[in-house]
Write an enzyme that holds these catalytic residues in place. Structure first.
Site, PDB file in Angstrom:
ATOM      1  N   CYS A 117       0.818  -1.226   0.000  1.00  0.00           N
ATOM      2  CA  CYS A 117       0.000   0.000   0.000  1.00  0.00           C
ATOM      3  C   CYS A 117       0.846   1.268   0.000  1.00  0.00           C
ATOM      4  O   CYS A 117       0.316   2.359  -0.224  1.00  0.00           O
ATOM      5  CB  CYS A 117      -0.961  -0.014   1.177  1.00  0.00           C
ATOM      6  SG  CYS A 117      -2.149  -1.358   1.028  1.00  0.00           S
ATOM      7  N   HIS A 258      -3.804   6.900   2.463  1.00  0.00           N
ATOM      8  CA  HIS A 258      -4.139   5.608   1.852  1.00  0.00           C
ATOM      9  C   HIS A 258      -5.527   5.193   2.344  1.00  0.00           C
ATOM     10  O   HIS A 258      -5.849   5.368   3.523  1.00  0.00           O
ATOM     11  CB  HIS A 258      -3.088   4.575   2.246  1.00  0.00           C
ATOM     12  CG  HIS A 258      -3.463   3.176   1.869  1.00  0.00           C
ATOM     13  ND1 HIS A 258      -3.790   2.826   0.582  1.00  0.00           N
ATOM     14  CD2 HIS A 258      -3.586   2.045   2.618  1.00  0.00           C
ATOM     15  CE1 HIS A 258      -4.092   1.538   0.551  1.00  0.00           C
ATOM     16  NE2 HIS A 258      -3.978   1.046   1.773  1.00  0.00           N
ATOM     17  N   ASN A 288     -10.256  -0.536  -0.838  1.00  0.00           N
ATOM     18  CA  ASN A 288      -8.794  -0.424  -0.809  1.00  0.00           C
ATOM     19  C   ASN A 288      -8.233  -0.941  -2.137  1.00  0.00           C
ATOM     20  O   ASN A 288      -8.288  -2.140  -2.412  1.00  0.00           O
ATOM     21  CB  ASN A 288      -8.269  -1.245   0.369  1.00  0.00           C
ATOM     22  CG  ASN A 288      -6.762  -1.155   0.530  1.00  0.00           C
ATOM     23  OD1 ASN A 288      -6.060  -0.626  -0.339  1.00  0.00           O
ATOM     24  ND2 ASN A 288      -6.258  -1.683   1.624  1.00  0.00           N
TER      25      ASN A 288
HETATM   26  O1  UT7 Z   1      -4.079  -1.561   3.324  1.00  0.00           O
HETATM   27  C1  UT7 Z   1      -3.193  -2.337   4.059  1.00  0.00           C
HETATM   28  C2  UT7 Z   1      -3.333  -2.093   5.507  1.00  0.00           C
HETATM   29  N1  UT7 Z   1      -4.548  -2.685   5.993  1.00  0.00           N
HETATM   30  C3  UT7 Z   1      -5.266  -2.024   6.880  1.00  0.00           C
HETATM   31  O2  UT7 Z   1      -4.944  -0.931   7.249  1.00  0.00           O
HETATM   32  C4  UT7 Z   1      -6.494  -2.728   7.440  1.00  0.00           C
HETATM   33  C5  UT7 Z   1      -6.511  -2.653   8.923  1.00  0.00           C
HETATM   34  N2  UT7 Z   1      -7.594  -3.387   9.553  1.00  0.00           N
HETATM   35  C6  UT7 Z   1      -8.916  -3.055   9.404  1.00  0.00           C
HETATM   36  O3  UT7 Z   1      -9.263  -2.174   8.650  1.00  0.00           O
HETATM   37  C7  UT7 Z   1      -9.927  -3.760  10.266  1.00  0.00           C
HETATM   38  O4  UT7 Z   1      -9.259  -4.522  11.243  1.00  0.00           O
HETATM   39  C8  UT7 Z   1     -10.910  -4.678   9.500  1.00  0.00           C
HETATM   40  C9  UT7 Z   1     -11.868  -3.829   8.709  1.00  0.00           C
HETATM   41  C10 UT7 Z   1     -10.135  -5.621   8.579  1.00  0.00           C
HETATM   42  C11 UT7 Z   1     -11.738  -5.505  10.496  1.00  0.00           C
HETATM   43  O5  UT7 Z   1     -12.412  -4.635  11.402  1.00  0.00           O
HETATM   44  P1  UT7 Z   1     -12.323  -4.861  12.982  1.00  0.00           P
HETATM   45  O6  UT7 Z   1     -13.136  -3.823  13.589  1.00  0.00           O
HETATM   46  O7  UT7 Z   1     -10.868  -4.914  13.356  1.00  0.00           O
HETATM   47  O8  UT7 Z   1     -13.025  -6.243  13.136  1.00  0.00           O
HETATM   48  P2  UT7 Z   1     -12.427  -7.608  13.703  1.00  0.00           P
HETATM   49  O9  UT7 Z   1     -11.507  -8.232  12.727  1.00  0.00           O
HETATM   50  O10 UT7 Z   1     -11.934  -7.378  15.088  1.00  0.00           O
HETATM   51  O11 UT7 Z   1     -13.739  -8.444  13.799  1.00  0.00           O
HETATM   52  C12 UT7 Z   1     -14.807  -8.122  14.712  1.00  0.00           C
HETATM   53  C13 UT7 Z   1     -15.911  -9.133  14.532  1.00  0.00           C
HETATM   54  C14 UT7 Z   1     -15.439 -10.570  14.556  1.00  0.00           C
HETATM   55  O12 UT7 Z   1     -16.430 -11.344  15.175  1.00  0.00           O
HETATM   56  P3  UT7 Z   1     -16.237 -11.844  16.684  1.00  0.00           P
HETATM   57  O13 UT7 Z   1     -14.981 -12.645  16.670  1.00  0.00           O
HETATM   58  O14 UT7 Z   1     -16.130 -10.594  17.488  1.00  0.00           O
HETATM   59  O15 UT7 Z   1     -17.491 -12.624  16.925  1.00  0.00           O
HETATM   60  C15 UT7 Z   1     -15.349 -10.942  13.112  1.00  0.00           C
HETATM   61  O16 UT7 Z   1     -15.515 -12.309  12.891  1.00  0.00           O
HETATM   62  O17 UT7 Z   1     -16.518  -8.949  13.251  1.00  0.00           O
HETATM   63  C16 UT7 Z   1     -16.514 -10.176  12.543  1.00  0.00           C
HETATM   64  N3  UT7 Z   1     -16.352  -9.894  11.115  1.00  0.00           N
HETATM   65  C17 UT7 Z   1     -17.388  -9.625  10.319  1.00  0.00           C
HETATM   66  N4  UT7 Z   1     -18.712  -9.556  10.545  1.00  0.00           N
HETATM   67  C18 UT7 Z   1     -19.506  -9.229   9.512  1.00  0.00           C
HETATM   68  C19 UT7 Z   1     -15.217  -9.834  10.385  1.00  0.00           C
HETATM   69  N5  UT7 Z   1     -15.493  -9.526   9.116  1.00  0.00           N
HETATM   70  C20 UT7 Z   1     -16.831  -9.392   9.040  1.00  0.00           C
HETATM   71  C21 UT7 Z   1     -17.704  -9.081   8.009  1.00  0.00           C
HETATM   72  N6  UT7 Z   1     -19.021  -9.006   8.286  1.00  0.00           N
HETATM   73  N7  UT7 Z   1     -17.289  -8.836   6.749  1.00  0.00           N
END
Ligand code: UT7
Length: 334
Positions: A117, A258, A288
């Site tokens: 990125c 980004h 992204n």
């Molecule tokens: O470009 C390169 C650099 N990358 C980044 O900067 C990305 C950085 N990370 C992020 O943007 C975020 O971490 C994500 C958008 C990828 C995920 O968001 P989050 O708020 O960190 O969610 P999480 O991974 O902690 O997941 C929270 C919950 C989980 O459920 P439990 O374990 O709490 O029951 C996930 O399983 O949300 C669940 N989950 C979803 N639910 C509905 C994960 N993906 C989804 C989804 N729809 N698509």
């Protein structure tokens, strides 16, 4: 601020290409266990574009065709093409040489830069340095990624995030020493490999039936781990470049982060004390697009007449590696 350098590089043209096909959150609801509401509130994304036919070079060539039109020059005038991509058409030859053929830039040489990125920012400074030597007058830097080619559309953690796009800039010597690319700060931290990578297809894990079965040819991301360091990294480096140039958020016309997650963008902008109206955000429409996010913002804001010559702009990125950095520039195009 480049005080000792004779020549400053400036972006003298910008253009982008996005594929027509839109993949909406509602369509993703039918593909994986997710909701429009979850995606919007956790990421800021509503839809993304998908390239149905062709490769990263096709999107890049379309962006460059438009770039040349915008500048009113022919492809034979281009001297170098630098392509930032994590989705090259093939591991080799360089995607830049494929693009060179497609746009008819027969006098250009070129190479690719892979810095995830941060690829566009790193490439922009590499390109700028060719201009600053005085040896080159026209360098194209293009960010192009067909992220759909490495996205697992059964993994709800990652498939909601990414989209396909390309955007390009032309670098030329600036006709004003106060306008152009003024400063940059870059970092890398190789401990980030674990949290964000694509394991298969390279020399470590050449493709086999096993690597396909294990889904090693798709993006793997530990979102939470990356989120924390991305907020800190992008905010810190953006603050650092302001301080080093005796600027505050008030002196900035546009912050161009980004586009990985709206919450990361908001946190970085808040830390810099930059008003929301000065932050370029189009993650809602494109998700992204890796190496394309930043030039895609520049192109859209310039086309809309909002980005003007003399504007003070900070670009910032954070991505796999980890790689991150910021660039300070004064916009050169009317
Ligand atoms: O470009 C390169 C650099 N990358 C980044 O900067 C990305 C950085 N990370 C992020 O943007 C975020 O971490 C994500 C958008 C990828 C995920 O968001 P989050 O708020 O960190 O969610 P999480 O991974 O902690 O997941 C929270 C919950 C989980 O459920 P439990 O374990 O709490 O029951 C996930 O399983 O949300 C669940 N989950 C979803 N639910 C509905 C994960 N993906 C989804 C989804 N729809 N698509």
């Amino acid at each position: 601020m480049n005080k000792n350098k004779k020549t400053i590089a400036a972006i003298t043209a910008v253009a982008h290409y996005v594929p027509e096909k839109i993949l909406s959150n509602l369509e993703l609801e039918k593909m994986v266990d997710t909701t429009d509401e979850w995606i919007k509130t956790r990421t800021g994304i509503s839809e993304r574009r998908i390239l149905e036919k062709g490769a990263s070079s096709d999107m890049a060539a379309k962006a460059i065709d438009q770039l040349l039109k915008n500048r009113g020059i022919g492809p034979e005038e281009i001297e170098i093409i630098i392509t930032a991509t994590v989705t090259p058409d093939m591991l080799f030859p360089p995607t830049s040489t494929i693009i060179q053929r497609k746009v008819g830039a027969k006098n250009a040489w070129g190479f690719d830069i892979e810095a995830a990125c941060s690829g566009f920012l790193y490439s922009l400074i590499v390109g700028a340095q060719f201009i600053e030597t005085g040896n080159y007058k026209k360098v194209i830097v293009v960010g192009s990624d067909k992220m759909s080619s490495i996205t697992d559309y059964t993994d709800r953690n990652s498939c909601i995030l990414f989209g396909d796009a390309a955007a390009a800039v032309l670098l030329e010597p600036s006709n004003d020493e106060n306008i152009g690319i003024l400063d940059h700060i870059f970092y890398s931290d190789g401990t980030g490999e674990e949290a964000l990578h694509m394991k298969g297809g390279g020399s470590l894990n050449p493709p086999t039936h096993e690597t396909v079965d294990k889904k090693w040819h798709y993006i793997y991301q530990d979102g939470k781990a990356v989120f924390k360091v991305a907020v800190m990294g992008m905010a810190d480096v953006s603050e650092e470049i302001l301080k080093r140039n005796n600027l505050t958020g008030n002196d900035i016309d546009y912050f161009v982060p980004h586009q990985a997650n709206l919450r990361i963008i908001d946190a970085a902008a808040n830390r810099m004390g930059i008003d929301h109206s000065k932050v370029m955000i189009n993650i809602d429409k494109y998700g992204n697009t890796t190496a394309a996010t930043i030039p895609l913002c520049l192109s859209e804001w310039w086309l809309a007449g909002k980005l003007k010559r003399g504007n003070t702009v900070v670009l910032a990125s954070f991505g796999a590696g980890y790689t991150w950095g910021s660039i300070l520039l004064k916009w050169a195009i009317d």
